[in-house]
Design an enzyme around this catalytic site. Structure first.
Site, short mmCIF file in Angstrom:
data_model
loop_
_atom_site.label_atom_id
_atom_site.label_comp_id
_atom_site.label_asym_id
_atom_site.label_seq_id
_atom_site.Cartn_x
_atom_site.Cartn_y
_atom_site.Cartn_z
N THR A 107 -39.86 25.55 -8.45
CA THR A 107 -40.08 24.07 -8.03
C THR A 107 -40.27 23.38 -9.23
OG1 THR A 107 -42.46 24.27 -7.59
CG2 THR A 107 -40.98 24.84 -5.71
N HIS A 108 -39.89 22.04 -9.15
CA HIS A 108 -40.18 21.31 -10.31
C HIS A 108 -39.38 21.87 -11.58
CE1 HIS A 108 -43.52 19.23 -8.18
NE2 HIS A 108 -43.65 20.60 -7.75
N ASN A 141 -1.35 -2.08 13.27
CA ASN A 141 -2.84 -2.05 13.31
C ASN A 141 -3.12 -0.76 14.11
OD1 ASN A 141 -2.59 -4.36 11.84
ND2 ASN A 141 -3.58 -5.61 13.42
N GLU A 172 -19.17 20.96 -15.02
CA GLU A 172 -19.77 19.71 -15.52
C GLU A 172 -18.54 18.67 -14.95
OE1 GLU A 172 -20.00 19.58 -19.90
OE2 GLU A 172 -19.20 21.61 -19.67
N GLN A 177 -7.10 -2.17 4.29
CA GLN A 177 -6.15 -1.51 3.70
C GLN A 177 -6.48 -0.60 2.55
OE1 GLN A 177 -1.82 -2.94 3.04
NE2 GLN A 177 -2.50 -3.05 0.94
N SER A 184 0.73 -1.26 0.03
CA SER A 184 0.00 0.04 0.13
C SER A 184 0.79 1.35 0.08
CB SER A 184 -0.84 -0.09 1.31
OG SER A 184 -0.04 -0.03 2.39
N LYS A 186 -17.35 28.14 -29.30
CA LYS A 186 -17.92 27.55 -27.76
C LYS A 186 -17.07 28.08 -26.65
CE LYS A 186 -20.28 24.43 -27.09
NZ LYS A 186 -20.46 23.09 -27.43
N TYR A 202 -9.00 -6.41 13.19
CA TYR A 202 -8.26 -6.12 11.77
C TYR A 202 -8.14 -7.06 10.75
CZ TYR A 202 -5.04 -4.27 8.34
OH TYR A 202 -4.41 -3.77 7.29
N SER A 216 -14.05 24.74 -27.57
CA SER A 216 -14.21 23.28 -28.34
C SER A 216 -13.04 23.15 -29.31
CB SER A 216 -15.52 23.33 -28.87
OG SER A 216 -15.59 22.67 -29.98
N1 ARG Z 1 -0.66 -1.34 5.27
C1 ARG Z 1 -1.65 -1.89 6.12
C2 ARG Z 1 -3.03 -1.06 6.21
O1 ARG Z 1 -3.24 0.05 5.59
C3 ARG Z 1 -1.15 -1.36 7.58
C4 ARG Z 1 -1.54 -2.34 8.71
C5 ARG Z 1 -0.98 -3.73 8.32
N2 ARG Z 1 -1.59 -4.89 9.23
C6 ARG Z 1 -1.17 -6.06 9.10
N3 ARG Z 1 -1.50 -6.74 10.10
N4 ARG Z 1 -0.69 -6.53 7.99
O2 ARG Z 1 -4.13 -1.36 6.73
#
Ligand code: ARG
Length: 457
Positions: free
Chosen positions: A154-155, A109, A289, A321, A21, A282, A316, A276
């Protein structure tokens, strides 16, 4: 890698890439290091680390941050699972084996839960500020358009005349509710997860009150099992984003409509419009948008997050993640949209007289006429019916309400006297409004003043 003792072979390359991550959570590096510094400070205070070990680690962590910010250390997802492992690994390279004491009594965690809460505290304050900027732009425009008449709908059918100031103030109210949602989101991160460990705390005498204090939390959370899998505070933020984006998309839609040839009510500034590639004439309201379009994405992120959480067993799970990608995307999108909306309102040119004459040729004063009859003593239902007849008469005779003379009205019903025509004036109709929250210009001016006091403008 922060683990490996029990494994015979190393992780598959795709599995590593799939599970890292780092690309997403590297933006938490400051909060991660802030949390780690508090943790080792506490470890020394309770005698688990010596003061000198704690200091070596703290200085090392500060160097890791400086290296990252200066670009001299560039962690990559093929090497690290996440920001936590990257920081700890780099710390080990810098200060040696004492770095192995950083994670004492801690799990990623409780670490990640702490990082995101710290981040959220900062971001909620920023979202409040951006909403206030949007309010200020609305206020400035409202102030100069207190006499700009427009139809209220309204509407999407003309209902009753209002002023542009009054219309814009409606969005200032929405922004205020959005701000309140961010205040609630701030409140939801007032307790510290640090010390919750993996799921059940620690046998070591960690001082959770101290780390909470060092990080500016009101105190520690009460149940470690809940703490490491609680993402309610992120859901609160996603709710604040998705609702805020719905508000922005509603205003965006109106800006798109108002800038059409058919409405011909506003001109958006060049800085927030595009041309455009084919049609030279344009000028497109693309930013409006895109805000409208992106509200789909932020709604989607909110729903995706809820779906990811649904039926997760305590505590957890790695599913969690996926949380930050959705959260960060929503916040980034919302932040851009708020700023662009503020720019559009600031630079918007209004055709002040657009509806002046127009409102003389429609039926949007029908309710005012019915109210006039009520004041004369007629039951409202009867008045409603009679004015319906007036509208019918007008349609048959090719007239609109403000064009009616007292002779016309007298011909339709003897209930009308000369003063009835006086309410059929789009220029003065707003001043006749009596109720709190109505577009009466005096009340609108009062509201503008209240907002200005509130926003210190
Ligand atoms: N990258 C993990 C997350 O965002 C961190 C916690 C990971 N914990 C574990 N027990 N592998 O949740």
């Amino acid at each position: 890698m922060l683990w490996g003792g029990r494994f015979k072979s190393s992780i598959n390359e795709l599995a590593m890439k799939f599970s890292s991550s780092l690309d997403v959570d590297i933006r938490l590096i400051e909060e991660d290091i802030q949390g780690s510094i508090a943790h080792v400070t506490m470890l020394a205070a309770v005698g688990i680390l010596t003061e000198s070990e704690s200091k070596t680690i703290r200085d090392g962590l500060s160097s890791v941050l400086t290296e990252y910010q200066s670009g001299s250390w560039k962690p990559t997802a093929d090497l690290y699972e996440d920001v936590h492992s990257a920081v700890e690994t780099r710390l080990t390279e810098l200060v040696g084996s004492v770095a192995g004491k950083l994670h004492t009594g801690r799990s990623r965690n409780d670490q990640v839960a702490t990082d995101v809460r710290l981040w959220m505290r900062k971001v909620a304050a920023e979202m409040i500020r951006l909403n206030e900027d949007w309010q200020k732009s609305l206020l400035k425009k409202a102030e100069s358009h207190q006499n700009t008449l427009m139809p209220g709908y309204t509407h999407l059918q003309r209902g009753q005349p209002i002023s542009l100031a009054y219309h814009l103030l409606a969005f200032a109210e929405m922004a205020e509710r959005d701000i309140n949602r961010w205040k609630a989101a701030q409140n939801a991160v007032s307790l510290s997860p640090l010390g919750a460990g993996a799921l059940a705390g620690s046998t070591l005498p960690l001082d959770r009150n101290l780390t909470a204090k060092l990080l500016g939390f009101e105190g520690p959370t009460a149940n470690a099992l809940d703490t490491v899998s609680d993402r309610d505070f992120m859901l609160d933020a996603l709710h604040a984003v998705s609702t805020g984006m719905i508000h922005l998309s509603r205003q965006a839609e109106e800006l798109v409509l108002w800038s059409t040839k058919e409405w011909n009510f506003i001109r958006l500034a060049d800085e927030v419009t595009t041309g455009s590639s084919l049609m030279p004439q344009k000028k497109n309201p693309d930013m409006a948008e895109l805000i409208r379009g992106k509200s789909g994405r932020t709604t989607g992120n909110h729903v995706a997050f809820l779906t990811m959480m649904k039926a997760l067993p305590l505590s957890y799970n790695r599913d969690l993640q996926e949380d930050k990608r959705l959260l960060f995307d929503s916040i980034d999108t919302y932040s851009d949209c708020l700023q662009l909306m503020t720019m559009m309102i600031d630079g918007m040119e209004v055709k002040t007289d657009r509806f002046l004459d127009d409102l003389k040729h429609d039926f949007s004063l029908a309710t005012d006429l019915a109210d006039w009859l009520v004041v004369q003593g007629m039951p409202f239902r009867e008045a409603h019916h009679l004015v319906g007849k007036v509208v019918q008469w007008c349609e048959e005779n090719g007239k609109t309400l403000p064009e009616l003379t007292s002779t016309d009205l007298g011909q339709i019903s003897s209930s009308f006297s000369d003063s009835a025509v006086s309410v059929l004036n789009p220029l003065t109709c707003l001043a006749n409004k009596k109720t709190i929250g109505s577009p009466n210009p005096e009340l609108v001016a009062g509201q503008i003043q209240n907002w200005k006091n509130r926003l210190k403008m």
